[in-house]
Write an enzyme that holds these catalytic residues in place. Structure first.
Site, mmCIF file in Angstrom:
data_model
loop_
_atom_site.group_PDB
_atom_site.id
_atom_site.type_symbol
_atom_site.label_atom_id
_atom_site.label_comp_id
_atom_site.label_asym_id
_atom_site.label_seq_id
_atom_site.Cartn_x
_atom_site.Cartn_y
_atom_site.Cartn_z
ATOM 1 N N SER A 158 87.237 6.128 48.505
ATOM 2 C CA SER A 158 87.560 5.063 47.560
ATOM 3 C C SER A 158 88.864 4.417 47.987
ATOM 4 O O SER A 158 89.697 5.040 48.670
ATOM 5 C CB SER A 158 87.715 5.624 46.152
ATOM 6 O OG SER A 158 88.356 4.708 45.296
ATOM 7 N N TYR A 183 93.170 12.194 41.887
ATOM 8 C CA TYR A 183 91.996 11.479 42.406
ATOM 9 C C TYR A 183 92.302 10.902 43.782
ATOM 10 O O TYR A 183 91.495 10.997 44.711
ATOM 11 C CB TYR A 183 91.611 10.371 41.429
ATOM 12 C CG TYR A 183 90.455 9.509 41.889
ATOM 13 C CD1 TYR A 183 89.166 10.038 42.012
ATOM 14 C CD2 TYR A 183 90.644 8.161 42.196
ATOM 15 C CE1 TYR A 183 88.108 9.243 42.432
ATOM 16 C CE2 TYR A 183 89.591 7.360 42.609
ATOM 17 C CZ TYR A 183 88.324 7.907 42.730
ATOM 18 O OH TYR A 183 87.276 7.118 43.156
#
Length: 320
Positions: A158, A183
């Site tokens: 990502s 994350y």
């Protein structure tokens, strides 16, 4: 030979769909394993691959939900897998290897994002454990089945990897937890995994890629409070997506991982980070989360993470 981290001019872009990048490509006789291939981008990935003729195995933590979501699709089978449980990973891999089949495309698509502090296994931080360590163990255990001379391993990262590199002194966030930085670390790990796997596997003809699929509203946001998504300008108070031009559809979001797995344009390449169906450029300081950070493609950090991951999971298909 290492692949340059620069665009190749694929002819595709942010608006391309998975079906479009597969146009003219016949996947009959090919087998893909797509983790999380029953929801969001994973579901669109499964649909497009089967439409092109591939058979897709979907390991799923929620088997009943997966079977319901995939009902009606041909050439799909579902098995159980919880990436946060290494025994579950081992069980799935052993069942697959016992079938005697080989894997042409391994797409590590499943993941969690910005969840509350959660511990799995021996106290591991859940995002690092699920997004990275579970996939690390899975690919290494499935390695005997990954087809030499053409298979690809695709690690879905990502643009969130810009939030954090690897916190080498505290990878499991035992000294304070930030859900977004955690994350980011997990997504950086996804890129570093592809960098080192490609280095280890290229001489066997197996190449690895990492990628940013784009911003898409999917069940990945399930851990985010509505108020936070409103504050970020993603949705309004009624739950409607704001600035829809800033988000991709699931069909567009699945395109880059399908392109990474199947495109002949990437033959002979590997170990790079992709976005918008092309190789991404290195990130430029001061530019808003564009391209790939140097900390995610550093070969020394990639080798260090591989060694740490092998130590933590007890699995390394390339150990001497």
């Amino acid at each position: 030979m290492s692949t340059a981290q620069h665009k190749i001019g694929s002819g595709f872009g942010a608006n391309s769909t998975a079906d479009e990048v597969l146009e003219g490509i016949d996947l009959t006789g090919k087998l893909a394993v797509v983790t999380g291939g029953y929801s969001g981008l994973g579901l669109e990935t499964t649909r497009s691959l089967t439409k092109a003729g591939a058979r897709v195995v979907v390991p799923a933590r929620r088997r009943a939900a997966a079977e319901e979501a995939l009902a009606g699709l041909e050439r799909v089978e579902v098995d159980e897998l919880d990436l946060g449980d290494l025994e579950s990973v081992r069980g799935f891999a052993e069942r697959f290897l016992a079938s005697g089949r080989t894997i042409d495309f391994m797409i590590d698509n499943a993941g969690i994002m910005a969840c509350p502090e959660t511990r799995v296994g021996p106290g591991w931080e859940a995002q690092f454990a699920t997004n990275h360590l579970g996939h690390f163990a899975l690919v290494n255990r499935l390695w005997p089945a990954i087809e030499p001379g053409g298979a690809r391993v695709v690690s879905v990262s990502s643009r969130g990897h810009h939030f954090s590199g690897i916190r080498w002194d505290d990878v499991h966030w035992r000294q304070g937890y930030d859900k977004w930085e955690a994350y980011g670390q997990a997504k950086t790990a996804n890129v570093l995994f592809a960098v080192h796997l490609d280095r280890l596997a290229a001489d066997r003809g197996v190449r690895a890629f990492a990628l940013h699929p784009g911003g898409i509203i999917t069940p990945l946001q399930r851990h985010l409070p509505k108020a936070e998504m409103v504050e970020r300008g993603w949705i309004d108070e009624q739950g409607n997506v704001l600035n829809p031009e800033g988000f991709k559809s699931p069909e567009q979001g699945a395109a880059t991982q399908v392109w990474a797995a199947t495109s002949p344009q990437l033959d002979g390449m590997g170990g790079v980070y992709l976005e918008d169906c092309d190789i991404a450029e290195p990130a430029v300081d001061g530019r808003e989360r564009s391209g790939v950070k140097a900390w995610a493609t550093d070969p020394e950090q990639a080798a260090r993470l591989w060694a740490l991951s092998a130590e933590l999971t007890g699995v390394d298909a390339f150990a001497a």
